[in-house]
Design an enzyme around this catalytic site. Structure first.
Site: not given
Ligand code: PEP
Length: 248
Positions: A12, A95, A163, A169
């Protein structure tokens, strides 16, 4: 036959030149685990330095524009990413979809552009907590997949990342049975969309994966790897996930 596991770190908007040593440490761990594919997607500013310093390690990007060039202030094209040293890019991360209003059609156009430029793509899909609570998770995710799916799809260059938005997060992960249901639904949808060859398209799980839960998540049927945010920022956290992937 199970697909080879594929673990990618999404940095990110994190990482300055000083963090290039973390990429080198992660690349060194990956080199010792030849049974798993590993990569890191740092911010654009680090792609060239990371790729030059780690020529055998897969450096990727986090997004690109769907046009080759032109009046798109602040954007970069797939060809530019390739020239910078990336070999693939994440597309349609939640995001990006939330902060930049990216639609499924945008993601599909980006995937076609990425393929035309000779890069790989990881297309992200995932439901919000409201959608899951309303019992719509599978419909939302398979709908996103169909809408974002490039016509030229092929397992050689395309990966899907499931996801759940509410798991990113937050330290929360879905029930294992929910992960299994969703990855099975994505696999079935890939079959509808692609037909032959769809079983070889890898489906990553992403959302608060860490060294403590990776083994259980990666053992779920149709979980072919992980897209990892916070736990990919250094070798101490990311190494155990790579080890877990090789052990499953
Ligand atoms: C992501 O943003 O792709 C992600 C999986 O973040 P995190 O592992 O921090 O949840």
């Amino acid at each position: 036959m199970a697909n080879r596991k594929y673990i990618v770190g999404n940095w990110k908007m994190n990482g300055m030149q000083a963090q290039l040593s973390d990429i080198a440490h992660i690349a060194a761990i990956a080199a010792k685990h030849g049974g798993v594919d590993v990569g890191i997607c740092p911010p654009i500013t680090l792609i060239t330095a990371a790729a030059n310093a780690n020529p055998d390690f897969a450096i990727g990007a986090q997004d690109c524009h769907f046009n080759e060039k032109g009046a798109h202030t602040g954007n970069v094209s797939a060809a530019m990413l390739k020239e910078a040293g990336a070999t693939y890019t994440i597309l349609g991360h939640s995001e990006r979809r939330a902060d930049h209003g990216e639609s499924d059609a945008d993601v599909k156009a980006k995937a076609e552009a990425v393929h035309a430029a000779g890069l790989g793509a990881i297309i992200c899909v995932g439901e919000t907590e409201e959608e899951r609570d309303a019992g719509q998770a599978v419909a939302v995710v398979t709908g996103q997949l169909a809408g974002s799916f490039p016509d030229s799809a092929n397992a050689d260059w395309l990966t899907i990342a499931y996801e759940p938005v509410w798991a990113i997060g937050t330290g929360r992960v879905p029930e294992i049975s929910d992960v299994e249901e969703m990855h099975g639904a994505i696999r079935a949808k890939l079959g509808e969309l692609m037909g032959e060859g769809s079983d070889a398209v890898r489906i990553q799980y992403g959302g608060s994966m860490n060294g403590g839960n990776a083994a259980e998540l990666l053992a779920v049927p149709n979980v072919d790897g992980g897209l990892v945010g916070g736990a990919s920022l250094n070798a101490e956290k990311f190494g155990p996930i790579i080890e877990a992937a090789e052990a499953t």
